[in-house]
Enzyme design. Structure first.
Site, PDB file in Angstrom:
ATOM      1  N   GLN A  37       0.856  -1.197   0.000  1.00 22.80           N
ATOM      2  CA  GLN A  37       0.000   0.000   0.000  1.00 22.80           C
ATOM      3  C   GLN A  37       0.889   1.243   0.000  1.00 22.80           C
ATOM      4  O   GLN A  37       0.391   2.350  -0.189  1.00 22.80           O
ATOM      5  CB  GLN A  37      -0.897   0.025   1.237  1.00 22.80           C
ATOM      6  CG  GLN A  37      -1.849  -1.154   1.346  1.00 22.80           C
ATOM      7  CD  GLN A  37      -2.543  -1.150   2.690  1.00 22.80           C
ATOM      8  OE1 GLN A  37      -3.633  -0.618   2.854  1.00 22.80           O
ATOM      9  NE2 GLN A  37      -1.913  -1.758   3.690  1.00 22.80           N
ATOM     10  N   HIS A  90      -1.410   1.247  -4.437  1.00 23.02           N
ATOM     11  CA  HIS A  90      -1.880   2.625  -4.249  1.00 23.02           C
ATOM     12  C   HIS A  90      -1.005   3.635  -4.970  1.00 23.02           C
ATOM     13  O   HIS A  90      -1.108   4.841  -4.707  1.00 23.02           O
ATOM     14  CB  HIS A  90      -1.927   2.969  -2.749  1.00 23.02           C
ATOM     15  CG  HIS A  90      -2.995   2.220  -2.014  1.00 23.02           C
ATOM     16  ND1 HIS A  90      -3.031   2.137  -0.646  1.00 23.02           N
ATOM     17  CD2 HIS A  90      -4.060   1.506  -2.459  1.00 23.02           C
ATOM     18  CE1 HIS A  90      -4.084   1.413  -0.276  1.00 23.02           C
ATOM     19  NE2 HIS A  90      -4.723   1.020  -1.350  1.00 23.02           N
ATOM     20  N   CYS A  96      -0.267  10.767 -16.440  1.00 21.25           N
ATOM     21  CA  CYS A  96      -0.909  11.774 -17.284  1.00 21.25           C
ATOM     22  C   CYS A  96      -2.424  11.560 -17.267  1.00 21.25           C
ATOM     23  O   CYS A  96      -2.917  10.494 -17.648  1.00 21.25           O
ATOM     24  CB  CYS A  96      -0.410  11.678 -18.728  1.00 21.25           C
ATOM     25  SG  CYS A  96      -1.240  12.896 -19.812  1.00 21.25           S
TER      26      CYS A  96
HETATM   27  C1  BV8 Z   1     -11.741   1.762  -3.796  1.00 17.47           C
HETATM   28  C2  BV8 Z   1      -2.678   7.006  -1.288  1.00 17.47           C
HETATM   29  C3  BV8 Z   1     -13.354   0.927  -5.326  1.00 17.47           C
HETATM   30  C4  BV8 Z   1      -1.197   7.011  -1.291  1.00 17.47           C
HETATM   31  C5  BV8 Z   1      -4.315   5.789  -0.007  1.00 17.47           C
HETATM   32  C6  BV8 Z   1     -15.135  -1.396   1.128  1.00 17.47           C
HETATM   33  C7  BV8 Z   1     -14.700  -1.956  -0.072  1.00 17.47           C
HETATM   34  C8  BV8 Z   1     -14.047  -1.165  -1.015  1.00 17.47           C
HETATM   35  C9  BV8 Z   1     -13.815   0.192  -0.745  1.00 17.47           C
HETATM   36  C10 BV8 Z   1     -14.230   0.749   0.433  1.00 17.47           C
HETATM   37  C11 BV8 Z   1     -14.898  -0.036   1.367  1.00 17.47           C
HETATM   38  N1  BV8 Z   1     -15.192   0.764   2.422  1.00 17.47           N
HETATM   39  C12 BV8 Z   1     -14.723   2.004   2.185  1.00 17.47           C
HETATM   40  C13 BV8 Z   1     -14.163   2.047   0.984  1.00 17.47           C
HETATM   41  C14 BV8 Z   1     -13.576   3.252   0.359  1.00 17.47           C
HETATM   42  C15 BV8 Z   1     -12.113   3.499   0.723  1.00 17.47           C
HETATM   43  C16 BV8 Z   1     -11.762   3.095   2.130  1.00 17.47           C
HETATM   44  O1  BV8 Z   1     -11.237   2.014   2.359  1.00 17.47           O
HETATM   45  N2  BV8 Z   1     -12.005   4.001   3.062  1.00 17.47           N
HETATM   46  C17 BV8 Z   1     -11.630   3.734   4.442  1.00 17.47           C
HETATM   47  C18 BV8 Z   1     -11.080   5.003   5.073  1.00 17.47           C
HETATM   48  C19 BV8 Z   1     -12.863   3.200   5.165  1.00 17.47           C
HETATM   49  N3  BV8 Z   1     -11.265   2.791  -0.203  1.00 17.47           N
HETATM   50  C20 BV8 Z   1     -10.986   3.383  -1.390  1.00 17.47           C
HETATM   51  O2  BV8 Z   1     -11.447   4.438  -1.753  1.00 17.47           O
HETATM   52  C21 BV8 Z   1     -10.054   2.610  -2.318  1.00 17.47           C
HETATM   53  N4  BV8 Z   1     -10.662   2.497  -3.616  1.00 17.47           N
HETATM   54  O3  BV8 Z   1     -12.287   1.188  -2.892  1.00 17.47           O
HETATM   55  O4  BV8 Z   1     -12.190   1.718  -5.112  1.00 17.47           O
HETATM   56  C22 BV8 Z   1     -12.970  -0.411  -5.820  1.00 17.47           C
HETATM   57  C23 BV8 Z   1     -12.195  -1.265  -5.036  1.00 17.47           C
HETATM   58  C24 BV8 Z   1     -11.852  -2.508  -5.516  1.00 17.47           C
HETATM   59  C25 BV8 Z   1     -12.278  -2.904  -6.769  1.00 17.47           C
HETATM   60  C26 BV8 Z   1     -13.067  -2.039  -7.547  1.00 17.47           C
HETATM   61  C27 BV8 Z   1     -13.403  -0.799  -7.068  1.00 17.47           C
HETATM   62  C28 BV8 Z   1      -8.743   3.360  -2.526  1.00 17.47           C
HETATM   63  C29 BV8 Z   1      -7.906   3.298  -1.276  1.00 17.47           C
HETATM   64  C30 BV8 Z   1      -6.532   3.931  -1.544  1.00 17.47           C
HETATM   65  C31 BV8 Z   1      -6.505   5.305  -0.975  1.00 17.47           C
HETATM   66  N5  BV8 Z   1      -5.137   5.831  -1.003  1.00 17.47           N
HETATM   67  N6  BV8 Z   1      -3.135   6.384  -0.081  1.00 17.47           N
HETATM   68  C32 BV8 Z   1      -0.656   7.775  -0.155  1.00 17.47           C
HETATM   69  O5  BV8 Z   1      -1.070   8.919   0.049  1.00 17.47           O
HETATM   70  O6  BV8 Z   1       0.222   7.193   0.520  1.00 17.47           O
HETATM   71  S1  BV8 Z   1      -4.718   4.960   1.405  1.00 17.47           S
HETATM   72  C33 BV8 Z   1      -3.561   5.162   2.613  1.00 17.47           C
HETATM   73  O7  BV8 Z   1      -3.951   4.293   3.698  1.00 17.47           O
HETATM   74  C34 BV8 Z   1      -2.181   4.695   2.234  1.00 17.47           C
HETATM   75  O8  BV8 Z   1      -2.096   4.093   0.967  1.00 17.47           O
HETATM   76  C35 BV8 Z   1      -1.892   3.650   3.297  1.00 17.47           C
HETATM   77  O9  BV8 Z   1      -1.014   2.695   2.880  1.00 17.47           O
HETATM   78  C36 BV8 Z   1      -3.243   3.118   3.510  1.00 17.47           C
HETATM   79  C37 BV8 Z   1      -3.424   2.216   4.683  1.00 17.47           C
HETATM   80  O10 BV8 Z   1      -2.767   2.774   5.794  1.00 17.47           O
HETATM   81  P1  BV8 Z   1      -1.615   1.891   6.498  1.00 17.47           P
HETATM   82  O11 BV8 Z   1      -0.561   1.603   5.508  1.00 17.47           O
HETATM   83  O12 BV8 Z   1      -2.246   0.732   7.178  1.00 17.47           O
HETATM   84  O13 BV8 Z   1      -1.047   2.939   7.530  1.00 17.47           O
HETATM   85  P2  BV8 Z   1      -1.647   3.285   8.957  1.00 17.47           P
HETATM   86  O14 BV8 Z   1      -0.939   4.501   9.446  1.00 17.47           O
HETATM   87  O15 BV8 Z   1      -3.136   3.283   8.891  1.00 17.47           O
HETATM   88  O16 BV8 Z   1      -1.224   2.042   9.854  1.00 17.47           O
HETATM   89  C38 BV8 Z   1       0.142   1.770  10.079  1.00 17.47           C
HETATM   90  C39 BV8 Z   1       0.199   0.488  10.913  1.00 17.47           C
HETATM   91  O17 BV8 Z   1       1.578   0.166  11.148  1.00 17.47           O
HETATM   92  C40 BV8 Z   1      -0.445   0.642  12.291  1.00 17.47           C
HETATM   93  O18 BV8 Z   1      -1.260  -0.499  12.545  1.00 17.47           O
HETATM   94  C41 BV8 Z   1       0.740   0.660  13.259  1.00 17.47           C
HETATM   95  O19 BV8 Z   1       0.445   0.014  14.477  1.00 17.47           O
HETATM   96  C42 BV8 Z   1       1.775  -0.131  12.498  1.00 17.47           C
HETATM   97  N7  BV8 Z   1       3.167   0.251  12.811  1.00 17.47           N
HETATM   98  C43 BV8 Z   1       3.656   1.482  13.124  1.00 17.47           C
HETATM   99  N8  BV8 Z   1       4.987   1.390  13.340  1.00 17.47           N
HETATM  100  C44 BV8 Z   1       5.343   0.083  13.149  1.00 17.47           C
HETATM  101  C45 BV8 Z   1       4.190  -0.638  12.806  1.00 17.47           C
HETATM  102  N9  BV8 Z   1       4.208  -1.972  12.578  1.00 17.47           N
HETATM  103  C46 BV8 Z   1       5.407  -2.592  12.673  1.00 17.47           C
HETATM  104  N10 BV8 Z   1       6.562  -1.970  12.994  1.00 17.47           N
HETATM  105  C47 BV8 Z   1       6.564  -0.638  13.241  1.00 17.47           C
HETATM  106  N11 BV8 Z   1       7.720  -0.025  13.563  1.00 17.47           N
END
Ligand code: BV8
Length: 234
Positions: free
Chosen positions: A91, A109, A117
Site C-alpha cells: 500500500q 496505491h 498523465c
Molecule cells: C476503492 C494514497 C473501489 C497514497 C491511499 C469497502 C470496499 C471497497 C472500498 C471501500 C470499502 N469501504 C470504504 C471504501 C472506500 C475506501 C476506504 O477504504 N475508506 C476507508 C477510510 C474506510 N477505499 C478506497 O477508496 C479505495 N478504492 O475502494 O475503489 C474499488 C475497489 C476494488 C475494486 C473495484 C473498485 C482506494 C484506497 C486507496 C486510498 N489511497 N493512499 C498515499 O497517500 O500514501 S490509502 C492510505 O492508507 C495509504 O495508501 C496507506 O497505505 C493506507 C493504509 O494505511 P496503512 O498503511 O495501514 O497505515 P496506517 O498509518 O493506517 O497504519 C500503520 C500500521 O503500522 C499501524 O497499525 C501501526 O500500528 C503499524 N506500525 C507502526 N509502526 C510500526 C508498525 N508496525 C510494525 N513496525 C513498526 N515499527
C-alpha cells in the site's frame, strides 16, 4: 491449486516507520496533520491542485532522505532464498522495497517516484517537484498528476493480486492498520480460499481477529525473525 510454496505479503506504512517515514493513523501521522478530503481524493485535486501536488512533493522529498530498514532487507532476502514465488503487494508509495532489493512488487496505491498523465494515462518515472500543469512527455498535455490512487479511485492490479492470493500457501500482512479497503479485505479473501494467514504489526490491527497467527512488535525485529524461521524449514 495453491502453489505449495507461494507467499503473498501485504505491507503498509508500518514497515517503513523505522526508516523514518510517517505513517497515516498514528497520533502525529499524516492524517493527523492533513484531512484526507483535502489531499487524497479526486475532488481535492480538482479543487486545489497546488495543495495536493505539494503534499506529494514533500513526501517525495522526504523519501530521498531515508533508507530501507531490516524489515525491507529481510523480505528481499526471502525472495532470493525462498524456493517458491514471493509477491509483495504494498500500500506504500515509497520505493524502499525496491531499494532493499525486492523485485516482485505491486504498488496497489501508486508510487511517489511516478507521474500519471490524466489525459493519456501514460506513466513517467518522476523525481523532484511535480507542479500542477506539468507537461506530459508522451502526449504534450499539461495534465501530469501524482501517480497515486486517491480514495474513491480503483487500486492498481487488483486482478493480479486476487489471482496471487488464490494460488498462495501463505498470506502475511506487515505494518498496516487494516483500515483501508480493498487491502484490508485480503485476509478474509485468503482465509476463504484456505490460505494460511499471519499478521506482523506493532499492535493489533482492525483485522487481527481474521488472522490464524498474530505477532506484535516492531517490524525491524519481527520480520527478520519470521524470515529466518521460514528459511530454516526443511
Ligand atoms: C476503492 C494514497 C473501489 C497514497 C491511499 C469497502 C470496499 C471497497 C472500498 C471501500 C470499502 N469501504 C470504504 C471504501 C472506500 C475506501 C476506504 O477504504 N475508506 C476507508 C477510510 C474506510 N477505499 C478506497 O477508496 C479505495 N478504492 O475502494 O475503489 C474499488 C475497489 C476494488 C475494486 C473495484 C473498485 C482506494 C484506497 C486507496 C486510498 N489511497 N493512499 C498515499 O497517500 O500514501 S490509502 C492510505 O492508507 C495509504 O495508501 C496507506 O497505505 C493506507 C493504509 O494505511 P496503512 O498503511 O495501514 O497505515 P496506517 O498509518 O493506517 O497504519 C500503520 C500500521 O503500522 C499501524 O497499525 C501501526 O500500528 C503499524 N506500525 C507502526 N509502526 C510500526 C508498525 N508496525 C510494525 N513496525 C513498526 N515499527
Amino acid at each position: 491449486m495453491p502453489d505449495s510454496r507461494a507467499i503473498v505479503i501485504l505491507t503498509g506504512a508500518g514497515i517503513s516507520a523505522e526508516s523514518g517515514l510517517e505513517t497515516f493513523r498514528s497520533a502525529d501521522g499524516l492524517w493527523a496533520n492533513h484531512r484526507i478530503e483535502d489531499v487524497c481524493t479526486p475532488e481535492a485535486l480538482a479543487r486545489d491542485a497546488a495543495l495536493v501536488h505539494r503534499f506529494y512533493d514533500l513526501r517525495r522529498e522526504a523519501l530521498a532522505t531515508v533508507v530501507p530498514n531490516a524489515a525491507h532487507d529481510a523480505l528481499a532476502r526471502l525472495e532470493r532464498a525462498w524456493a517458491g514465488d514471493v509477491l509483495i503487494v504494498t500500500q506504500n508509495v515509497d520505493d524502499l522495497h525496491e531499494r532493499a532489493g525486492s523485485r516482485t512488487i505491486i504498488h496497489m496505491h501508486g508510487e511517489l517516484n511516478s507521474a500519471l498523465c490524466a489525459a493519456c494515462d501514460r506513466r513517467e518515472p518522476w523525481s523532484g517537484s511535480l507542479p500542477p500543469g506539468a507537461v506530459c512527455p508522451s502526449c504534450g498535455a499539461p495534465r501530469l498528476r501524482p501517480d497515486i490512487v486517491f480514495f474513491g479511485e480503483i487500486p492498481y492490479q487488483m486482478e493480479r493480486i486476487e489471482e496471487a492470493l488464490a494460488g498462495a500457501s501463505l498470506f502475511a500482512s506487515i505494518g498496516t492498520s487494516g483500515a483501508v479497503y480493498p487491502a484490508a479485505g485480503f485476509v478474509r479473501m485468503a482465509r476463504s480460499m484456505g490460505v494460511e494467514t499471519l499478521e506482523l504489526n506493532l499492535e493489533p490491527s482492525a483485522g487481527s481477529g481474521w488472522f490464524d497467527d498474530c505477532r506484535h512488535g516492531p517490524a525491524s525485529l519481527l520480520v527478520p525473525r519470521w524470515v529466518d524461521e521460514l528459511l530454516a524449514q526443511p
